[in-house]
Design a protein around this motif. Structure first.
Motif, PDB file in Angstrom:
ATOM      1  N   ALA A   2      35.184  37.016  38.593  1.00 36.60           N
ATOM      2  CA  ALA A   2      34.878  38.434  38.776  1.00 36.60           C
ATOM      3  C   ALA A   2      33.669  38.863  37.945  1.00 36.60           C
ATOM      4  O   ALA A   2      33.336  38.264  36.927  1.00 36.60           O
ATOM      5  CB  ALA A   2      36.086  39.276  38.380  1.00 36.60           C
ATOM      6  N   ILE A   4      32.500  41.860  35.626  1.00 31.71           N
ATOM      7  CA  ILE A   4      33.181  42.884  34.833  1.00 31.71           C
ATOM      8  C   ILE A   4      32.179  43.635  33.969  1.00 31.71           C
ATOM      9  O   ILE A   4      31.366  43.029  33.271  1.00 31.71           O
ATOM     10  CB  ILE A   4      34.267  42.245  33.941  1.00 31.71           C
ATOM     11  CG1 ILE A   4      35.304  41.525  34.801  1.00 31.71           C
ATOM     12  CG2 ILE A   4      34.923  43.296  33.041  1.00 31.71           C
ATOM     13  CD1 ILE A   4      36.304  40.684  34.021  1.00 31.71           C
ATOM     14  N   HIS A  26      34.508  34.689  33.938  1.00 31.81           N
ATOM     15  CA  HIS A  26      34.022  35.964  34.463  1.00 31.81           C
ATOM     16  C   HIS A  26      32.583  36.224  34.017  1.00 31.81           C
ATOM     17  O   HIS A  26      32.167  35.786  32.948  1.00 31.81           O
ATOM     18  CB  HIS A  26      34.918  37.117  33.983  1.00 31.81           C
ATOM     19  CG  HIS A  26      36.330  36.996  34.439  1.00 31.81           C
ATOM     20  ND1 HIS A  26      36.697  37.047  35.759  1.00 31.81           N
ATOM     21  CD2 HIS A  26      37.488  36.817  33.740  1.00 31.81           C
ATOM     22  CE1 HIS A  26      38.007  36.912  35.866  1.00 31.81           C
ATOM     23  NE2 HIS A  26      38.507  36.765  34.643  1.00 31.81           N
ATOM     24  N   ASP A  49      33.494  44.155  39.942  1.00 31.34           N
ATOM     25  CA  ASP A  49      34.880  44.077  40.414  1.00 31.34           C
ATOM     26  C   ASP A  49      35.792  44.921  39.535  1.00 31.34           C
ATOM     27  O   ASP A  49      36.804  45.435  40.005  1.00 31.34           O
ATOM     28  CB  ASP A  49      35.362  42.616  40.396  1.00 31.34           C
ATOM     29  CG  ASP A  49      34.507  41.751  41.287  1.00 31.34           C
ATOM     30  OD1 ASP A  49      34.493  42.002  42.511  1.00 31.34           O
ATOM     31  OD2 ASP A  49      33.836  40.832  40.757  1.00 31.34           O
ATOM     32  N   LEU A  50      35.420  45.035  38.252  1.00 29.02           N
ATOM     33  CA  LEU A  50      36.276  45.716  37.281  1.00 29.02           C
ATOM     34  C   LEU A  50      35.431  46.424  36.240  1.00 29.02           C
ATOM     35  O   LEU A  50      34.455  45.868  35.738  1.00 29.02           O
ATOM     36  CB  LEU A  50      37.189  44.688  36.584  1.00 29.02           C
ATOM     37  CG  LEU A  50      38.108  45.212  35.482  1.00 29.02           C
ATOM     38  CD1 LEU A  50      39.224  46.074  36.062  1.00 29.02           C
ATOM     39  CD2 LEU A  50      38.717  44.045  34.701  1.00 29.02           C
ATOM     40  N   LEU A 119      42.672  42.343  38.693  1.00 26.00           N
ATOM     41  CA  LEU A 119      41.793  41.715  39.681  1.00 26.00           C
ATOM     42  C   LEU A 119      42.566  41.194  40.885  1.00 26.00           C
ATOM     43  O   LEU A 119      42.043  41.155  41.994  1.00 26.00           O
ATOM     44  CB  LEU A 119      40.984  40.589  39.029  1.00 26.00           C
ATOM     45  CG  LEU A 119      39.939  41.055  38.017  1.00 26.00           C
ATOM     46  CD1 LEU A 119      39.372  39.876  37.262  1.00 26.00           C
ATOM     47  CD2 LEU A 119      38.842  41.865  38.693  1.00 26.00           C
TER      48      LEU A 119
END
Length: 136
Positions: A2, A4, A26, A49-50, A119
Motif C-alpha cells: 500500500a 500510505i 509499504h 491507500d491510507l 487496508l
C-alpha cells in the motif's frame, strides 16, 4: 503493497511508524503536520491507500485533515492516532469517515495489525468481537 501518507508531528513516533510500515513493504510518505499532509495529498491528487494521522498536531489537526481528505478523496482509508482521551472522543463523531482511532502509546505489532486490518477493509468492531470470542 500500500501507499500510505503518515502525518505525525512527533519525530520519534513518525520515524518508528514509518520504518515499521516500510519494513512491511509499504510505500510511506511522511508529513510532520496536518498542513503539510494536506499539501502532499493535494500534490499527489489523493493517490494514497491510507492516511494515518495523529489527531493533535500544529497547523492543521488530524480531525481537520480527515475532513479535508474524506471530502476530496472518499476512497482513501483514514485512520487516526492519539494519546489524548478528549481527542479520541472528538474523532468518534467521525465514525462514517474514519476507519479507527489507535490509542497511544501503541506497540509496533498493534499499529501494524491495525494498518493491515484497515487496508484489508475489515471492520474494527468485527475484529474486536472475533478476538474476544477466541480469547474465551
Amino acid at each position: 503493497m500500500a501507499r500510505i501518507l503518515l502525518a505525525e508531528d512527533d519525530d520519534g513516533v513518525r520515524a518508528f511508524v514509518s520504518r515499521a510500515l516500510a519494513h512491511m513493504g509499504h510505500d510511506v510518505v511522511e508529513a510532520e503536520d496536518g498542513g503539510l499532509a494536506a499539501e502532499v495529498m493535494q500534490e499527489e491528487q489523493g493517490r494514497f491507500d491510507l492516511l494515518l494521522s495523529d489527531i493533535k498536531m500544529p497547523v492543521m489537526d488530524g480531525i481537520a485533515l480527515a475532513l479535508n481528505v474524506a471530502s476530496a478523496w472518499p476512497e482513501v482509508t483514514i485512520m487516526l492516532m492519539t494519546g489524548f482521551a478528549d481527542q479520541r472522543e472528538r474523532a468518534h463523531g467521525l465514525d462514517q469517515l474514519i476507519y479507527d482511532v489507535i490509542p497511544k502509546p501503541f506497540t509496533l505489532a498493534q499499529v501494524l495489525e491495525k494498518v493491515d486490518d484497515a487496508l484489508a477493509g475489515r471492520p474494527p468492531e468485527i475484529i474486536s468481537l472475533a478476538r474476544q470470542a477466541m480469547i474465551g
